[in-house]
Design a protein around this motif. Structure first.
Motif, PDB file in Angstrom:
ATOM      1  N   THR A 147      -6.662  -2.278  10.076  1.00 50.64           N
ATOM      2  CA  THR A 147      -8.056  -2.280  10.510  1.00 50.64           C
ATOM      3  C   THR A 147      -8.936  -1.561   9.497  1.00 50.64           C
ATOM      4  O   THR A 147      -8.449  -0.922   8.556  1.00 50.64           O
ATOM      5  CB  THR A 147      -8.192  -1.587  11.878  1.00 50.64           C
ATOM      6  OG1 THR A 147      -7.905  -0.174  11.708  1.00 50.64           O
ATOM      7  CG2 THR A 147      -7.214  -2.164  12.895  1.00 50.64           C
TER       8      THR A 147
ATOM      9  N   CYS B  70      -7.192  -1.001   5.874  1.00 51.16           N
ATOM     10  CA  CYS B  70      -6.830  -2.385   5.571  1.00 51.16           C
ATOM     11  C   CYS B  70      -7.116  -2.704   4.106  1.00 51.16           C
ATOM     12  O   CYS B  70      -7.793  -1.946   3.398  1.00 51.16           O
ATOM     13  CB  CYS B  70      -7.606  -3.356   6.468  1.00 51.16           C
ATOM     14  SG  CYS B  70      -9.384  -3.436   6.127  1.00 51.16           S
TER      15      CYS B  70
ATOM     16  N   PRO C 187      -9.140  -7.132   7.432  1.00 53.05           N
ATOM     17  CA  PRO C 187      -8.424  -6.629   8.604  1.00 53.05           C
ATOM     18  C   PRO C 187      -7.561  -7.738   9.190  1.00 53.05           C
ATOM     19  O   PRO C 187      -8.010  -8.880   9.346  1.00 53.05           O
ATOM     20  CB  PRO C 187      -9.557  -6.233   9.561  1.00 53.05           C
ATOM     21  CG  PRO C 187     -10.720  -7.078   9.154  1.00 53.05           C
ATOM     22  CD  PRO C 187     -10.585  -7.307   7.678  1.00 53.05           C
TER      23      PRO C 187
ATOM     24  N   ARG D 272      -0.608   2.508   9.265  1.00 54.97           N
ATOM     25  CA  ARG D 272      -0.812   1.103   8.893  1.00 54.97           C
ATOM     26  C   ARG D 272       0.378   0.666   8.043  1.00 54.97           C
ATOM     27  O   ARG D 272       0.297   0.563   6.825  1.00 54.97           O
ATOM     28  CB  ARG D 272      -2.133   0.946   8.124  1.00 54.97           C
ATOM     29  CG  ARG D 272      -2.591  -0.502   7.894  1.00 54.97           C
ATOM     30  CD  ARG D 272      -3.021  -0.732   6.474  1.00 54.97           C
ATOM     31  NE  ARG D 272      -1.914  -0.562   5.535  1.00 54.97           N
ATOM     32  CZ  ARG D 272      -2.044  -0.552   4.210  1.00 54.97           C
ATOM     33  NH1 ARG D 272      -3.238  -0.627   3.654  1.00 54.97           N
ATOM     34  NH2 ARG D 272      -0.982  -0.425   3.418  1.00 54.97           N
TER      35      ARG D 272
END
Length: 270
Positions: A173, A178, A221, A247
């Protein structure tokens, strides 16, 4: 594997997003495999910190040896000014590299997925070869920025042929770091090369030191299980992760074996 429209998108933009390429169960298995690797890792006296800053890129032998091994690299912010760890080991690792694709059975299975080679064939690769891989944690709160770069800087062939397969193993995100890219800029020249220097160590050969433009950057994203294809000349980056969510991603890079792979490239596979 790719439609004509998808091939044209990749050729025009320099990247292609393929949602739902991996199942949630496979993403979970790969996260567990990476966690097991970290749990078994004992850093001892040697701690290698990963940075994409140019003035810190003169790597040690541990980094160079990672071309054919599974090595671990820490986040810069995982240590205080005195060099003491500030977070537990499993929250301190920046990435694992660079031979997961043939030394770890779970990542080897994914890297050998016939769909990757079908994609390569659709993009006119004559002798597709997997060159390097890495598991990227983008740790919550301290996940470091990856500055704007071209993968061909580090994995250079003549002519350029490297392509990145970037798998989102968690949602990526705007908040947790991202990917961002400069669409169409893969048509421009290579700005630098990262090599083994004749006198020892590593360093950059710089052809153009002008900064990458900030205007035109596009965020990417994506949800868990998405595959992002990245052209080797595409400028891309990811910002630091200051959010409370990690992530995780797995990336494996492919080259065309029909192209020349110079002996001065930093990564020399067996």
């Amino acid at each position: 594997m790719l439609t004509q429209a998808q091939r044209e998108t990749y050729q025009n933009q320099g990247y292609l997003v393929l949602p739902d390429f991996l199942t949630p169960a496979l993403c979970a298995r790969l996260r567990a495999a990476a966690a097991a690797q970290v749990a078994a890792f004992e850093p001892g006296d040697h701690v290698s910190v990963f940075s994409t800053q140019a003035d810190k890129q003169d790597r040690d032998q541990y980094f160079l040896d990672s071309a054919t091994r599974i090595h671990f690299f820490f986040e810069e912010e995982a240590f205080d000014a005195a060099g003491r760890p500030t977070v537990p080991k499993n929250q301190a690792i920046n990435k694992i590299g660079h031979a997961l694709h043939y030394l770890d059975p779970d990542f080897k299975t994914l890297s050998d997925d016939p769909r990757l080679f079908e994609i390569a064939a659709a993009l006119a690769y004559r002798e597709p070869k997997l060159l390097q891989s890495m598991y990227i944690f983008k740790q919550p709160g301290i996940g470091g920025e990856v500055t704007c770069h071209q993968d061909s800087t580090f994995l250079y062939t003549e002519p350029h042929s490297v392509m990145g397969f970037w798998f989102a193993l968690e949602d990526a995100t705007l908040e947790n770091g991202c990917l961002w890219a400069l669409p169409g800029h893969h048509r421009g020249p290579l700005k630098s090369r990262y090599i083994r220097k004749p006198e020892g160590g590593t360093g950059f050969i710089t052809y153009d030191d002008t900064p990458w433009p900030q205007e035109g950057l596009v965020p990417l994203p994506v949800s868990e299980g998405t595959l992002v294809l990245l052209h080797g000349s595409l400028p891309h980056l990811s910002y630091a992760n200051r959010s409370p969510k990690s992530r995780h991603a797995y990336a494996v890079h492919m080259i065309d074996g029909a192209c020349r792979y110079p002996a001065e490239n930093w990564l020399q596979p067996e």
